[in-house]
Write an enzyme that holds these catalytic residues in place. Structure first.
Site, PDB file in Angstrom:
ATOM      1  N   TYR A   1      66.060 113.634  77.632  1.00  0.00           N
ATOM      2  CA  TYR A   1      66.085 112.985  76.342  1.00  0.00           C
ATOM      3  C   TYR A   1      65.761 113.708  75.064  1.00  0.00           C
ATOM      4  O   TYR A   1      66.085 113.122  74.041  1.00  0.00           O
ATOM      5  CB  TYR A   1      65.069 111.991  76.591  1.00  0.00           C
ATOM      6  CG  TYR A   1      65.169 110.527  75.879  1.00  0.00           C
ATOM      7  CD1 TYR A   1      65.842 109.479  76.543  1.00  0.00           C
ATOM      8  CD2 TYR A   1      64.683 110.434  74.572  1.00  0.00           C
ATOM      9  CE1 TYR A   1      65.869 108.238  75.797  1.00  0.00           C
ATOM     10  CE2 TYR A   1      65.067 109.297  73.938  1.00  0.00           C
ATOM     11  CZ  TYR A   1      65.550 108.278  74.662  1.00  0.00           C
ATOM     12  OH  TYR A   1      65.612 106.652  73.911  1.00  0.00           O
TER      13      TYR A   1
ATOM     14  N   LYS B   1      62.798 110.407  90.042  1.00  0.00           N
ATOM     15  CA  LYS B   1      63.863 110.811  90.804  1.00  0.00           C
ATOM     16  C   LYS B   1      64.054 111.900  91.482  1.00  0.00           C
ATOM     17  O   LYS B   1      64.712 112.775  91.404  1.00  0.00           O
ATOM     18  CB  LYS B   1      65.326 110.320  90.095  1.00  0.00           C
ATOM     19  CG  LYS B   1      66.578 110.291  90.827  1.00  0.00           C
ATOM     20  CD  LYS B   1      66.998 109.083  91.537  1.00  0.00           C
ATOM     21  CE  LYS B   1      68.112 109.280  92.269  1.00  0.00           C
ATOM     22  NZ  LYS B   1      68.626 107.953  93.233  1.00  0.00           N
TER      23      LYS B   1
ATOM     24  N   ASP C   1      65.595 104.294  91.265  1.00  0.00           N
ATOM     25  CA  ASP C   1      66.741 103.512  91.362  1.00  0.00           C
ATOM     26  C   ASP C   1      65.961 102.283  92.110  1.00  0.00           C
ATOM     27  O   ASP C   1      66.289 100.904  91.879  1.00  0.00           O
ATOM     28  CB  ASP C   1      67.949 103.949  91.934  1.00  0.00           C
ATOM     29  CG  ASP C   1      67.751 104.804  93.447  1.00  0.00           C
ATOM     30  OD1 ASP C   1      66.341 105.062  93.335  1.00  0.00           O
ATOM     31  OD2 ASP C   1      68.389 105.240  93.850  1.00  0.00           O
TER      32      ASP C   1
ATOM     33  N   ASP D   1      62.818 104.844  79.352  1.00  0.00           N
ATOM     34  CA  ASP D   1      63.595 104.180  78.309  1.00  0.00           C
ATOM     35  C   ASP D   1      64.353 102.816  79.172  1.00  0.00           C
ATOM     36  O   ASP D   1      64.365 101.650  78.582  1.00  0.00           O
ATOM     37  CB  ASP D   1      64.823 105.119  77.550  1.00  0.00           C
ATOM     38  CG  ASP D   1      65.332 104.426  76.619  1.00  0.00           C
ATOM     39  OD1 ASP D   1      65.062 103.505  75.957  1.00  0.00           O
ATOM     40  OD2 ASP D   1      66.411 105.142  76.126  1.00  0.00           O
TER      41      ASP D   1
END
Ligand SMILES: NC(=O)C1=CN([C@@H]2O[C@H](COP(=O)(O)OP(=O)(O)OC[C@H]3O[C@@H](n4cnc5c(N)ncnc54)[C@H](OP(=O)(O)O)[C@@H]3O)[C@@H](O)[C@H]2O)C=CC1
Ligand SMILES: O=C(O)CCC(=O)C(=O)O
Ligand SMILES: [Mg+2]
Length: 417
Positions: free
Chosen positions: A161, A231, A284, A308
């Protein structure tokens, strides 16, 4: 300091002590950025609601001296056409320690880089704190929205980001690709021509300062768990390291111990002896968990991009980004901000929900220790929503609601204080 375009009003400065606590005068000067797009619709409403709450709570003994500072499109008109984030805007936030902002536009693909991200980077606002909870009566797509009561601690300075990236076909991208292939032995770049490249920095220091704040918040606010979302099964040395460093700081600085052999941990809240669970979930799966079992999550610490996504997904469960508030925090400076963007199709139409920036201001008042005024804002929001007097985003989902404009909603909040 002397400012060229910013007019400093009568009032006093909030100052920050060595231990990062605040000295808040009765008439603090607070810088604010109106914001692009719907900033013009929501920011003035927020100013009125805050002034009304402060006046009602303190009867004139306290008041805020608002100081407009500029960024985004408004700055290009006031300074010059290339000045999107004036240096003196950054200086003002540093000097006055507490501020608030509306949304700022970022073009997709080309054009200027995000001013929101630049502000966070320039002032090292490394925590993005986004509380998500349900107000009674708010329309929601989930069965038990009252179970959603989480506080996201999103790392705000690192990750993919941060904008370290090069355009496909540029000499820089080609150079990085050559370096990766020739010097690092990388053979996994599937198409190595016309290939954009982005870099994902995740450091021990950046992770630990974020998780430390998340754990301290968990303790101070008597929360029951802190979940690291990552992740790390796929991105082992960035997101996986985030998880490892997160557990490490729980162990080293908060005396957390392995629970049933780990990796989850348990620690004791020193304020009340209650147990706090420190756990982790893969990102996820987390997006499913927050829909199906939100009651199992409390404080969440995660990386910049995950945070985000998760914050908008969670906001949708409790009424949408129109009422989701947020804060960007360093150790010394705090800038509160709406979590939504500039929603250009609604700009200037006096239609959108000003709830996000109003609740961000409510967080700001709490940060300043002005709890009575903050409580009045919650009471006003509660009252306006319960009476079903709401803006279009809620009205279209509620039965029997009265449609209000942005400014009328602000007036309703004030009436219900
Ligand atoms: N921190 C910041 O300043 C942020 C800036 N941005 C920037 O904003 C610009 C637009 O981004 P975009 O992706 O369209 O996202 P936006 O958040 O601006 O808008 C997306 C949708 O969310 C709903 N929405 C947003 N704000 C409100 C509100 N106050 N009240 C009610 N509904 C609201 C609207 O939904 P509907 O159409 O269903 O009514 C809107 O169309 C981009 O340049 C982006 O980079 C984006 C996020 C944060
Ligand atoms: O900076 C932007 O334009 C988007 C930022 C954003 O979506 C966020 O921080 O939530
Ligand atoms: Mg966002």
């Amino acid at each position: 300091m002397a400012y060229s375009k910013i007019t400093v009003p009568q009032g006093s400065k909030i100052t920050v002590n060595d231990n990062n606590s605040l000295n808040v005068p009765d008439h603090p000067i607070i810088p604010y950025i109106e914001g692009d797009g719907i900033g013009i619709d929501v920011s003035p409403v927020m100013l009125e609601v805050v002034d009304a709450a402060v006046s009602k709570a303190y009867g004139g003994r306290r008041s805020i001296a608002w100081m407009e500072v500029y960024a985004g499109e408004k700055a290009t008109g006031i300074y010059d056409q290339d000045t999107w984030l004036p240096q003196e805007t950054l200086e003002a936030f540093k000097e006055f320690a507490v501020g608030i902002k509306g949304p700022l536009t970022t073009p997709v693909g080309g054009g200027i880089r995000s001013l929101n991200v630049a502000l966070r980077q320039e002032l090292d606002l490394y925590v993005c704190q986004r509380p998500v909870r349900w107000f009674k009566g708010v329309p929601s797509p989930v069965i038990n929205p009252g179970d959603v009561d989480m506080v996201i601690y999103r790392e705000n300075s690192e990750d993919i980001y941060a904008g370290v990236e090069w355009k496909a076909g540029s000499p820089e991208a080609d150079k990085v690709i050559r370096f990766l292939k020739e010097e690092m032995g990388v053979s996994k770049i599937r198409f190595d021509t016309m290939c954009g490249i982005g870099i994902k920095p995740v450091s021990e220091e950046g992770t630990k300062r974020l998780v430390r704040r998340a754990l301290q918040y968990t303790i101070d606010n008597d929360r029951s768990s802190m979940t690291l979302v990552h992740k790390g099964n796929i991105m082992k040395f960035t997101e996986g390291a985030f998880k490892d460093w997160g557990y490490e700081i729980a162990r080293d600085e908060f005396s957390a111990e392995l629970l049933d052999g780990g990796p989850w941990m348990s620690m004791t809240n020193p304020n009340n002896g209650k147990q706090i669970i420190v756990k982790d979930v893969i990102a996820d799966a987390m997006l499913q968990q927050i829909l199906l079992r939100p009651a199992e999550y409390d404080v969440v610490a995660t990386l910049n991009l995950n945070g985000d996504y998760i914050s908008d997904a969670l906001a949708a469960e409790v009424g949408g980004i129109g009422i989701a508030p947020g804060a960007n925090l360093s150790d010394k400076v705090a800038i509160f901000e709406a979590t939504h963007g500039t929603a250009p199709k609604y700009a200037g139409k006096n239609m959108v929900n000003p709830g996000s920036i109003i609740l961000s201001a409510e967080m700001m008042l709490r940060h300043m220790g002005w709890f009575e005024a903050a409580d009045l804002i919650i009471k006003g929001m509660d009252g306006a929503i319960t009476a079903k007097t709401v803006t279009y985003d809620f009205e279209r989902l509620m039965e029997g609601a009265t449609l209000l404009s942005s400014s009328e909603f602000g007036e309703a909040v004030i009436r219900h204080m």
